[in-house]
Scaffold this motif. Structure first.
Motif, short mmCIF file in Angstrom:
data_model
loop_
_atom_site.label_atom_id
_atom_site.label_comp_id
_atom_site.label_asym_id
_atom_site.label_seq_id
_atom_site.Cartn_x
_atom_site.Cartn_y
_atom_site.Cartn_z
N THR A 256 -5.31 6.66 5.04
CA THR A 256 -6.69 6.25 5.28
C THR A 256 -6.75 5.16 6.34
O THR A 256 -7.63 5.15 7.21
CB THR A 256 -7.32 5.74 3.96
OG1 THR A 256 -7.30 6.80 3.00
CG2 THR A 256 -8.76 5.30 4.19
N ASP B 41 0.82 -1.21 0.00
CA ASP B 41 0.00 0.00 0.00
C ASP B 41 0.86 1.26 0.00
O ASP B 41 1.86 1.34 0.71
CB ASP B 41 -0.91 0.02 1.23
CG ASP B 41 -1.93 -1.11 1.22
OD1 ASP B 41 -2.30 -1.56 0.12
OD2 ASP B 41 -2.34 -1.55 2.31
N SER C 146 -3.07 5.40 0.84
CA SER C 146 -3.82 4.31 1.44
C SER C 146 -3.46 4.15 2.91
O SER C 146 -4.33 3.92 3.76
CB SER C 146 -3.54 3.00 0.70
OG SER C 146 -4.15 1.90 1.36
#
Length: 272
Positions: free
Chosen positions: A113, A106, A110
């Motif tokens: 988040t 990732d 990402s």
């Protein structure tokens, strides 16, 4: 005149950074104490991922209300790479969750988040050792490498956070950093060839607004992997920054001045 302008700016910044809260968890700090495990014995509990892979929550055994910090590892790195430095932070009076990302590959956006998802999940826990010990009004983020880039992006997108610490951060964008209002410590290594300070940490530091409390200590001779241990001065800088801004505890300001022989350079817009 210029000196007076900078002095007044520093005073104004410090006053703005001093939040309404001021929590003193633990005894008066010393540098030696910050370089060791803190006064709080901690327990751990596993947490299932909801928007992130999974996690481990470390919380003080002593009853009280503690700020909550989510910590993200780097690219192709396991959650365990963040255990040592994160668990030590918890022993100084914080609830800390280290996360495994959805995949090892990732990218920073990402990971940003996922850090925020981890905070949401952990602060909703009502069972286990952490239950009843979180001050949900005081939340922060931290991370290494791409997790550090995710930390800076999460901070830039979430002004309600109170603290961010990015170790050897890697990212390709400074967009969210340019609007960041969350106090940020970026800790770099002078021998880092994966995320060199000049093209990463320094660039990110420069992008963060001058009105936001920020500092960039660079550890002499440290490579990209220094955050995977509770090594110094990275660990005590992390603790002092989080104490100062997540707890609002000005007793720790004295440890944020860059006066450490282990640093090859130091910049900040303090004093804090």
């Amino acid at each position: 005149m210029t000196f007076m302008k900078h002095a007044l700016g520093a005073i104004t910044l410090s006053l703005l950074a001093l939040s309404a809260y001021a929590v003193e968890n633990g005894p008066a700090p010393t540098l030696d104490a910050l370089k060791a495990d803190g006064p709080y014995a901690v327990s751990s509990q596993a947490v299932k991922g909801n928007g992130f892979g999974s996690g481990t929550v470390y919380s003080p055994n002593t009853p009280g209300k503690y700020a909550v910090v989510a910590v993200c590892p780097g690219f192709v790195s396991a959650e365990s790479s963040m255990t040592a430095i994160s668990k030590r932070l918890a022993t100084h009076g914080f609830v800390v969750v280290t996360i495994a990302t959805n995949t090892l590959f990732d990218f920073p956006s990402s990971r940003a988040t996922q850090l925020l998802a981890a905070l949401k999940t952990v602060t909703a826990l009502t069972t286990g050792p952490v239950a009843g010990k979180m001050d949900t009004t005081r939340q922060g983020v931290s991370g290494w490498s791409m997790g550090g880039g995710g930390t800076l992006e999460a901070a830039g997108a979430t002004p309600g956070l109170v603290s961010a610490v990015a170790y050897a951060p890697w990212d390709t964008s400074t967009t969210k950093m340019k609007v960041n209002k969350v106090p940020v410590a970026i800790i770099g290594g002078s021998a880092d060839v994966v995320a060199p300070v000049a093209s990463h940490s320094q660039k990110f530091y420069d992008a963060i607004p001058a009105t936001t409390p920020k500092m960039l200590p660079v550890i002499n001779g440290a490579d990209h992997f220094f955050p995977t241990k509770a090594s110094e001065p990275a660990s005590y800088s992390d603790i002092a920054w989080t104490k100062r801004f997540a707890d609002g505890d000005t007793r720790y300001s004295t440890f944020l001045n860059g006066k450490d022989a282990a640093l090859s350079s130091f910049v900040s817009n303090g004093p804090f």
